[in-house]
Design a protein around this motif. Structure first.
Motif, PDB file in Angstrom:
ATOM      1  N   ILE A  98      -3.055  -1.481 -15.371  1.00 36.87           N
ATOM      2  CA  ILE A  98      -2.237  -2.603 -15.831  1.00 36.87           C
ATOM      3  C   ILE A  98      -2.004  -3.605 -14.700  1.00 36.87           C
ATOM      4  N   GLY A  99      -2.253  -3.141 -13.462  1.00 40.88           N
ATOM      5  CA  GLY A  99      -2.129  -4.050 -12.327  1.00 40.88           C
ATOM      6  C   GLY A  99      -3.238  -5.078 -12.233  1.00 40.88           C
ATOM      7  N   VAL A 100      -4.371  -4.843 -12.917  1.00 45.37           N
ATOM      8  CA  VAL A 100      -5.497  -5.788 -12.832  1.00 45.37           C
ATOM      9  C   VAL A 100      -5.139  -7.127 -13.479  1.00 45.37           C
ATOM     10  N   PRO A 101      -4.761  -7.161 -14.766  1.00 44.13           N
ATOM     11  CA  PRO A 101      -4.356  -8.466 -15.331  1.00 44.13           C
ATOM     12  C   PRO A 101      -3.097  -9.011 -14.674  1.00 44.13           C
ATOM     13  N   ALA A 102      -2.189  -8.116 -14.264  1.00 43.33           N
ATOM     14  CA  ALA A 102      -0.970  -8.581 -13.593  1.00 43.33           C
ATOM     15  C   ALA A 102      -1.312  -9.304 -12.302  1.00 43.33           C
ATOM     16  N   ALA A 103      -2.268  -8.763 -11.543  1.00 42.33           N
ATOM     17  CA  ALA A 103      -2.665  -9.388 -10.282  1.00 42.33           C
ATOM     18  C   ALA A 103      -3.255 -10.772 -10.506  1.00 42.33           C
ATOM     19  N   MET A 104      -4.007 -10.934 -11.579  1.00 43.04           N
ATOM     20  CA  MET A 104      -4.605 -12.236 -11.877  1.00 43.04           C
ATOM     21  C   MET A 104      -3.530 -13.263 -12.253  1.00 43.04           C
ATOM     22  N   VAL A 105      -2.549 -12.830 -13.033  1.00 49.92           N
ATOM     23  CA  VAL A 105      -1.459 -13.734 -13.404  1.00 49.92           C
ATOM     24  C   VAL A 105      -0.639 -14.110 -12.178  1.00 49.92           C
ATOM     25  N   VAL A 106      -0.301 -13.106 -11.350  1.00 53.83           N
ATOM     26  CA  VAL A 106       0.475 -13.380 -10.140  1.00 53.83           C
ATOM     27  C   VAL A 106      -0.303 -14.306  -9.210  1.00 53.83           C
ATOM     28  N   GLY A 107      -1.599 -14.064  -9.084  1.00 50.28           N
ATOM     29  CA  GLY A 107      -2.420 -14.917  -8.232  1.00 50.28           C
ATOM     30  C   GLY A 107      -2.425 -16.361  -8.700  1.00 50.28           C
ATOM     31  N   GLU A 108      -2.508 -16.572 -10.020  1.00 46.63           N
ATOM     32  CA  GLU A 108      -2.496 -17.927 -10.556  1.00 46.63           C
ATOM     33  C   GLU A 108      -1.150 -18.600 -10.296  1.00 46.63           C
ATOM     34  N   LEU A 109      -0.061 -17.852 -10.449  1.00 44.11           N
ATOM     35  CA  LEU A 109       1.264 -18.408 -10.155  1.00 44.11           C
ATOM     36  C   LEU A 109       1.381 -18.804  -8.687  1.00 44.11           C
ATOM     37  N   CYS A 110       0.800 -17.990  -7.818  1.00 39.52           N
ATOM     38  CA  CYS A 110       0.895 -18.264  -6.377  1.00 39.52           C
ATOM     39  C   CYS A 110       0.046 -19.461  -5.966  1.00 39.52           C
ATOM     40  N   VAL A 111      -1.040 -19.720  -6.699  1.00 42.26           N
ATOM     41  CA  VAL A 111      -1.830 -20.921  -6.433  1.00 42.26           C
ATOM     42  C   VAL A 111      -1.044 -22.169  -6.832  1.00 42.26           C
ATOM     43  N   ARG A 112      -0.284 -22.077  -7.907  1.00 40.18           N
ATOM     44  CA  ARG A 112       0.420 -23.236  -8.443  1.00 40.18           C
ATOM     45  C   ARG A 112       1.785 -23.463  -7.784  1.00 40.18           C
ATOM     46  N   PHE A 135       9.244   2.000 -17.396  1.00 42.26           N
ATOM     47  CA  PHE A 135       9.543   1.675 -16.009  1.00 42.26           C
ATOM     48  C   PHE A 135       8.295   1.828 -15.134  1.00 42.26           C
ATOM     49  N   CYS A 136       7.492   2.873 -15.394  1.00 42.80           N
ATOM     50  CA  CYS A 136       6.268   3.073 -14.621  1.00 42.80           C
ATOM     51  C   CYS A 136       5.289   1.930 -14.831  1.00 42.80           C
ATOM     52  N   MET A 137       5.175   1.440 -16.057  1.00 44.72           N
ATOM     53  CA  MET A 137       4.261   0.334 -16.341  1.00 44.72           C
ATOM     54  C   MET A 137       4.711  -0.948 -15.642  1.00 44.72           C
ATOM     55  N   ILE A 138       6.001  -1.223 -15.680  1.00 44.08           N
ATOM     56  CA  ILE A 138       6.507  -2.418 -14.991  1.00 44.08           C
ATOM     57  C   ILE A 138       6.310  -2.276 -13.485  1.00 44.08           C
ATOM     58  N   PHE A 139       6.543  -1.068 -12.977  1.00 40.92           N
ATOM     59  CA  PHE A 139       6.281  -0.815 -11.551  1.00 40.92           C
ATOM     60  C   PHE A 139       4.802  -1.037 -11.231  1.00 40.92           C
ATOM     61  N   GLY A 140       3.901  -0.577 -12.106  1.00 45.24           N
ATOM     62  CA  GLY A 140       2.475  -0.780 -11.875  1.00 45.24           C
ATOM     63  C   GLY A 140       2.116  -2.250 -11.809  1.00 45.24           C
ATOM     64  N   MET A 141       2.698  -3.049 -12.702  1.00 45.72           N
ATOM     65  CA  MET A 141       2.423  -4.489 -12.693  1.00 45.72           C
ATOM     66  C   MET A 141       2.931  -5.153 -11.420  1.00 45.72           C
ATOM     67  N   SER A 142       4.097  -4.738 -10.935  1.00 49.63           N
ATOM     68  CA  SER A 142       4.711  -5.410  -9.782  1.00 49.63           C
ATOM     69  C   SER A 142       4.211  -4.893  -8.437  1.00 49.63           C
ATOM     70  N   SER A 143       3.705  -3.678  -8.387  1.00 53.61           N
ATOM     71  CA  SER A 143       3.184  -3.147  -7.120  1.00 53.61           C
ATOM     72  C   SER A 143       1.695  -3.460  -6.983  1.00 53.61           C
ATOM     73  N   ALA A 203       0.829  -1.207   0.000  1.00 47.84           N
ATOM     74  CA  ALA A 203       0.000   0.000   0.000  1.00 47.84           C
ATOM     75  C   ALA A 203       0.866   1.261   0.000  1.00 47.84           C
ATOM     76  N   TRP A 204       2.023   1.201   0.661  1.00 45.92           N
ATOM     77  CA  TRP A 204       2.976   2.320   0.650  1.00 45.92           C
ATOM     78  C   TRP A 204       3.306   2.698  -0.796  1.00 45.92           C
ATOM     79  N   GLU A 205       3.622   1.705  -1.617  1.00 45.01           N
ATOM     80  CA  GLU A 205       3.967   1.956  -3.017  1.00 45.01           C
ATOM     81  C   GLU A 205       2.742   2.342  -3.850  1.00 45.01           C
ATOM     82  N   VAL A 206       1.682   1.566  -3.712  1.00 43.32           N
ATOM     83  CA  VAL A 206       0.514   1.753  -4.568  1.00 43.32           C
ATOM     84  C   VAL A 206      -0.089   3.143  -4.391  1.00 43.32           C
ATOM     85  N   PHE A 207      -0.277   3.563  -3.131  1.00 43.22           N
ATOM     86  CA  PHE A 207      -0.921   4.855  -2.910  1.00 43.22           C
ATOM     87  C   PHE A 207       0.038   6.022  -3.124  1.00 43.22           C
ATOM     88  N   SER A 208       1.338   5.797  -2.948  1.00 43.27           N
ATOM     89  CA  SER A 208       2.300   6.840  -3.329  1.00 43.27           C
ATOM     90  C   SER A 208       2.189   7.121  -4.821  1.00 43.27           C
TER      91      SER A 208
END
Length: 405
Positions: free
Chosen positions: A261-275, A310-318, A221-226
């Motif tokens: 861009i964090g919405v599809p990224a979150a879904m992909v990360v979530g699927e990886l974390c399930v597996r 860089f901002c887009m990659i940061f958005g995906m990872s945060s 949240a520190w990163e996302v809301f900043s």
């Protein structure tokens, strides 16, 4: 009606609808300041009022989802949130009336976002289905918060800023009706009543596995809301040095894209974390987020296009790791105390959303101001601390339970 895919989709849509007024003031703040003759300090009070309502009530409302059917908490607070939005658009005529209605909107969010996650997880089979559903639902937060700026801005452009909040109120009522129809009532788990006082959070605070997710949520949240608060101003700073016609989209559009861009990224990360191993994946993504947050600052004097990448990659990872942290908290928590765990998560995590932008602003002010490229480099370094917090929190977690049920 209780098909998991249908439930998750319906709850995701309802979350987006309840968030329509979340960041709306940011899109029309200039109009509000002019209409109500506010100072910048008074505008700050208005902007923070929602978070006051949220922080003050979310521990209580979410904790009581272990004792009360969360459906009724959700419906009541969705109505309160709708009243807050309608009141701000149609009744408020100055600072303090506006503050009161924004506090009501914050209470509405407190009783719908995390209680909605609890209500949804109660309806899903434990295990991978529950973890996926929790991740997908939470990922819609970025869509709703980012969309609230765009919807409010477009509404103000073609109608009037008041209508942005009227539409947000209508959205809240639509969310209320959606959940009222699709969510079955559920009797609380009898074990929860034997688990101690509803607002006794000590068992959660002593659970190292759960707390590792909660503290990592603070860092996220520190990163996302900043980014949410400061990226528009940052893009304005970058575009001010460029020739007209070379800037591309407006700063608000770029900042919204970083969130969306964090919405599809979150879904992909979530699927990886399930597996695979959730702890290792989130730690790796936190390090990527830290590197690119710092990298944004380092590219301030370089090519504009590189900074955008860089901002887009940061958005995906945060933004992308926030949802799986919520799912991890649910998986690691004692089912009888799941509501209490989410209450602590909401309170501490959202605190990071307050502290991060504040620390960013302090760093910016004390190192040269928003016109100084060096100040932006240092402020982006401060934002990057959120990823460090996430990484260290999970590094210290007990590995036997951290990946959840």
């Amino acid at each position: 009606m209780t098909n998991p895919v249908f439930l998750v989709g319906a709850f995701g849509v309802a979350l987006v609808l309840t968030l329509m007024g979340f960041m709306a003031p940011a899109a029309v703040l200039g109009d509000i300041i002019g209409a109500w003759s506010l100072s910048n300090a008074q505008a700050g009070w208005l902007g923070g009022a929602l978070f006051v309502g949220y922080i003050a009530t979310v521990p209580i409302l979410t904790a009581y989802t272990d004792r009360i059917d969360p459906k009724w908490i959700y419906l009541t607070c969705a109505a309160i949130g709708a009243v807050g939005n309608f009141g701000f658009g149609l009744v408020a005529d100055g600072l303090w009336s506006g503050v009161i209605f924004r506090v009501l909107t914050g209470i509405g969010l407190a009783g719908t976002f995390m209680p909605g996650l609890k209500a949804l997880s109660d309806q899903l089979p434990p295990g991978k289905v529950q973890q996926r559903g929790s991740t997908y639902y939470s990922s819609f937060f970025a869509l709703g918060s980012g969309g609230s700026i765009l919807i409010a801005g477009v509404t103000a452009q073609y109608l009037d800023w008041h209508w942005a909040f009227v539409f947000a109120g209508i959205g809240g009522l639509c969310a209320l009706l959606t959940v009222a129809i699709i969510l079955p009532s559920k009797e609380p788990d009898p074990a929860a009543k034997d688990a101690g006082a509803a607002l006794d959070f000590r068992p959660v605070l002593r659970d190292r596995a759960v707390m590792s997710y909660i503290v990592s949520s603070l860092g996220t949240a520190w990163e996302v809301f900043s980014a949410r608060v400061w990226l528009v101003t940052f893009f304005l700073h970058l575009q001010a040095r460029m020739a007209i016609g070379e800037t591309g989209w407006s700063p608000s559009v770029w900042a919204t894209l970083v969130a969306l861009i964090g919405v599809p990224a979150a879904m992909v990360v979530g699927e990886l974390c399930v597996r695979y191993d959730r702890r290792k994946i989130v730690m790796a993504i936190a390090l990527i987020s830290t590197a690119f947050a710092a990298g944004i600052g380092l590219t301030t004097d370089g090519a504009y296009e590189l900074t955008l990448v860089f901002c887009m990659i940061f958005g995906m990872s945060s933004y992308g790791r926030s949802a799986t942290i919520n799912a991890g908290t649910i998986a690691a928590a004692d089912p009888a105390r799941r509501g209490s765990a989410l209450a602590v998560l909401a309170f501490i995590g959202f605190s990071g959303g307050i502290l991060g932008p504040l620390a960013f602003g302090v760093a910016l002010d004390y190192t040269g101001g928003s016109g100084d490229p060096l100040a932006w480099k240092i402020a982006m370094g401060v934002m990057a601390l959120g990823g460090v917090i996430t990484f260290l929190s999970l590094l210290a977690a007990p590995r036997s339970k951290i990946n959840g049920g």
